[in-house]
Each structure stands twice: as C-alpha cells, then as structure tokens.
Design an enzyme around this catalytic site. Structure first.
Site, mmCIF file in Angstrom:
data_model
loop_
_atom_site.group_PDB
_atom_site.id
_atom_site.type_symbol
_atom_site.label_atom_id
_atom_site.label_comp_id
_atom_site.label_asym_id
_atom_site.label_seq_id
_atom_site.Cartn_x
_atom_site.Cartn_y
_atom_site.Cartn_z
ATOM 1 N N HIS A 1 1.168 5.003 -2.227
ATOM 2 C CA HIS A 1 0.719 5.912 -3.293
ATOM 3 C C HIS A 1 1.946 6.542 -3.935
ATOM 4 O O HIS A 1 2.770 7.140 -3.225
ATOM 5 C CB HIS A 1 -0.171 7.010 -2.698
ATOM 6 N N HIS B 1 -9.792 1.641 -0.257
ATOM 7 C CA HIS B 1 -9.632 2.226 1.069
ATOM 8 C C HIS B 1 -10.989 2.176 1.777
ATOM 9 O O HIS B 1 -11.989 2.645 1.229
ATOM 10 C CB HIS B 1 -9.206 3.687 0.975
ATOM 11 N N HIS C 1 0.842 -1.204 0.000
ATOM 12 C CA HIS C 1 0.000 0.000 0.000
ATOM 13 C C HIS C 1 0.876 1.253 0.000
ATOM 14 O O HIS C 1 1.347 1.699 1.050
ATOM 15 C CB HIS C 1 -0.914 -0.030 1.245
ATOM 16 N N ASP D 1 1.964 3.829 3.153
ATOM 17 C CA ASP D 1 0.933 4.717 2.589
ATOM 18 C C ASP D 1 1.572 5.876 1.804
ATOM 19 O O ASP D 1 1.591 5.843 0.565
ATOM 20 C CB ASP D 1 0.030 5.238 3.712
ATOM 21 N N ASP D 2 2.037 6.884 2.504
ATOM 22 C CA ASP D 2 2.644 8.081 1.881
ATOM 23 C C ASP D 2 3.838 8.468 2.756
ATOM 24 O O ASP D 2 3.777 9.473 3.502
ATOM 25 C CB ASP D 2 1.635 9.234 1.863
ATOM 26 N N GLU E 1 -10.801 3.526 7.314
ATOM 27 C CA GLU E 1 -9.735 4.397 7.818
ATOM 28 C C GLU E 1 -10.428 5.529 8.593
ATOM 29 O O GLU E 1 -10.103 5.783 9.739
ATOM 30 C CB GLU E 1 -8.909 4.952 6.646
HETATM 31 N N1 ADE Z 1 -4.443 8.979 -0.776
HETATM 32 C C1 ADE Z 1 -3.195 9.011 -0.324
HETATM 33 N N2 ADE Z 1 -3.151 8.615 0.960
HETATM 34 C C2 ADE Z 1 -4.404 8.322 1.326
HETATM 35 C C3 ADE Z 1 -5.004 7.873 2.523
HETATM 36 N N3 ADE Z 1 -4.303 7.634 3.626
HETATM 37 N N4 ADE Z 1 -6.337 7.696 2.539
HETATM 38 C C4 ADE Z 1 -7.050 7.935 1.433
HETATM 39 N N5 ADE Z 1 -6.537 8.362 0.299
HETATM 40 C C5 ADE Z 1 -5.220 8.557 0.230
HETATM 41 ZN ZN ZN Z 2 -3.641 4.900 1.133
#
Ligand code: ADE
Ligand code: ZN
Length: 340
Positions: free
Chosen positions: A26, A204, A24, A285-286, A207
């Site tokens: 992005h 997603h 996961h 994630d990021d 969350e």
């Molecule tokens: N796009 C990038 N990170 C995200 C996240 N944590 N939740 C939803 N969309 C995303």
């Molecule tokens: Zn994500």
C-alpha cells in the site's frame, strides 16, 4: 530445504541479496514515518496519536492500525506529495533488492474520488516512477484500490477512476480496508466495471475472516489474486480449489504476525499453503507499520522454514508470473530473475 537452524551467514547473505518481486504494497502504508513527520511539519499539521516516542508508527490493533494509517495519510494532500512519496517508497524497495513492485493506490486519498484530480495524482506518481526506473532500475505498476469500510457506493467512484485510467501503468483493481465490514459481493458492481475496462483483479480476503470469505472473493468478484488469503488453510478443499484455479496468494507474513493474525512466524501457514500447491508470493503490505522490509521477510522465512535460494527464486518467478503487467514487462522481469 534444510534444518532451519542450519543457514550459515553466507547462504543467508545470498538469499537476502536476491532480486525480489513485491505484489502487495500500500503506497501510504509504505511511507517512512520520517517522511510523514516531515510533511506534517512543512504543512504545520499536528498528527496526534500516530507516532510512538521512538518515532515509529503506533497502533493497538487492526482497526486502530487502519485509523492511524488514515491519520498519517491525511498529510498527503497534493499530486506533488504523492510524487515525493512514490520516490521515497521506491528508494526503499530498491534498497531491498526489489526490481518490480505493484502498489495499491486509492482515489479516496488521491483527489477524493474526483476523476480530474485523480488523473493529476496519477500523472505525478507515474512521472516519479518513470524517473525511479531510469535511476534505480525498479519498475512500478499501480493497482487502484477501493476501501471496504468506506462502502460500495464510494467504491464505485474508485472503480470509475480505475476504468478511466486503465492502461500500461494502471493495470489492476482491488480492495483493502476492514474485512469485517460488509461482504465481498457488495462490491461486485465495481469489480465488474474494472474487469470490463481490462483490469486484473485482487481483493483482501482471509486475513481476518475465515475461508468462506476467500470463497466469496473467488465466487462473487472473480479475482485471480487474493490479498493475504492465509486463512484458507482452515479449509483444505479451498486450498485445493485455489491451487486448481491457479489463484495467487499475496502473502505478507510479517504483517500477519505484527497484527496478531498469527502469534509467531512458525505458526504462519505460508509453508503449508505452498506445500499443498497454492501459489504463494511474499510481500510486506505496509512495511514501516510492521517494522519490516523485503530483506527482513526473506531472512525470517529462511530462518523459520529453512527455505533456500531456490525456494525464494521460485517464489519470485511465481510473483512475476502473477504480476499485473504486460507480456513484455513480464518477459523482461523473468529474464532478470533468471540471470541473477
Ligand atoms: N490497508 C493497508 N493495509 C491493510 C491490511 N493489512 N488489510 C486491509 N487493509 C489494509
Ligand atoms: Zn494489504
């Protein structure tokens, strides 16, 4: 498992050095801030409100995070930009011991949903990924992603791009974006199109919204993986369903803590989800947005929950088994994990 405080430096070192599988991630969210700043300078674009004084990304909350993400992404304007980004992201992954990654790529950002442009972006990214595989031994696969807050009609364009480019490299379809906008079922048409093209599915859910959102994702979109899914813990019957169905949760603990889903890692449900039989995996994630790396995630989980090498090895195998790749790629990946 041991008392969380008991990890000696040597065992932590071994845990951090383990080969990792990340499901996961992005691609734009993984862009190092210096990379985005450099590109902005090259293109003479002013990026207001994206960076803090120390040069890291800056945002107030989840919705502002998504806005900052999109502002940073606005400097990525060509297939060549995405090729360079792919290289930069894979270098970072490889430095963290990641041997296989899947990344979310959105046609909305790569050609604005135009199929011809999308093919050019993909070609550039795939070439960069192939070179990284030769140079660093890391394998990448792409999951085409629609963006929830852009709405179901825009998502259909992404699904069409996904269906038309499904194959050995584009192996999945998913959805990110603002979970508080619209409903999972609004996107059923796009997910059906992707499924019919042979793509594997994730979205997603759970969350920001509670367990019902995770149920909706399973029932209305028929996904086999869930991005995050952590709030399923609020309904144990749902966790049991997730376990029974063999659905894999793409858990991103550092992201959840940084964005305020949980106040601290010790309050995060990853341990409870795992103990109840749900398949959990670990991702970032990021990563630069959350001041995280895969090594950092491993270290934090080891320290907080007392997880040992065997726990991480088992989770990496769970990830490999849930990866959206061919049987051959999976077999090679499992061999590398076993021989480590
Ligand atoms: N796009 C990038 N990170 C995200 C996240 N944590 N939740 C939803 N969309 C995303
Ligand atoms: Zn994500």
């Amino acid at each position: 498992m041991r008392d969380p405080r008991d990890h000696d430096e040597e065992s932590l070192h071994r845990i951090k050095a383990l080969p990792k599988v990340e499901l996961h991630l992005h691609i734009e969210g993984a862009a190092p801030p210096a990379f985005i700043r450099g590109l902005a300078q090259e293109k003479k674009v002013r990026l207001d409100g994206v960076f803090a004084e120390d040069g890291t990304y800056e945002y107030r909350d989840f919705v502002h995070f998504l806005q900052t993400y999109e502002a940073a992404t606005s400097v990525l304007r060509s297939p060549e930009d995405y090729a360079r980004l792919t290289r930069a992201v894979l270098e970072e992954c490889a430095q963290n011991g990641v041997i296989y990654a899947e990344t979310f790529i959105s046609p909305d950002f790569c050609g604005g949903g135009d199929l011809g442009a999308w093919r050019e972006y993909l070609h550039a990214m795939q070439e960069a990924a192939d070179a990284a595989e030769r140079d660093m031994g890391i394998t990448l696969r792409g999951i085409v992603t629609c963006v929830r807050h852009f709405g179901p009609e825009v998502a259909k364009k992404s699904a069409l791009c996904a269906a038309e480019t499904a194959g050995e490299w584009i192996t999945g379809f998913g959805m990110g974006g603002d979970e508080n906008k619209g409903e999972q079922r609004d996107f059923a048409y796009s997910f059906d199109m992707a499924r019919e093209a042979g793509l594997r599915l994730t979205t997603h859910a759970g969350e920001w919204r509670g367990p019902q959102e995770v149920r909706n994702a399973i029932e209305h979109l028929g996904v086999e993986r869930i991005g995050h899914g952590v709030r399923a813990i609020e309904d144990l019957a749902l966790v049991d369903l997730i376990a029974e169905k063999g659905i894999t949760l793409e858990v991103c603990p550092g992201s959840n803590v940084q964005l305020g889903v949980y106040p601290k890692l010790s309050a995060h449900p990853i341990q409870k989800l795992r103990a109840r039989g749900a398949k959990v995996t670990i991702s970032t994630d990021d990563p630069p947005f959350f001041h995280s790396t895969m090594v950092q995630e491993y270290e934090n989980l080891a320290r907080t929950f007392g997880w040992e090498e065997e726990d991480f090895t088992e989770i990496a195998k769970t990830s490999a088994n849930a990866a959206f790749c061919s049987a051959d790629t999976r077999e090679a990946l499992l061999k590398r994990l076993e021989s480590a």
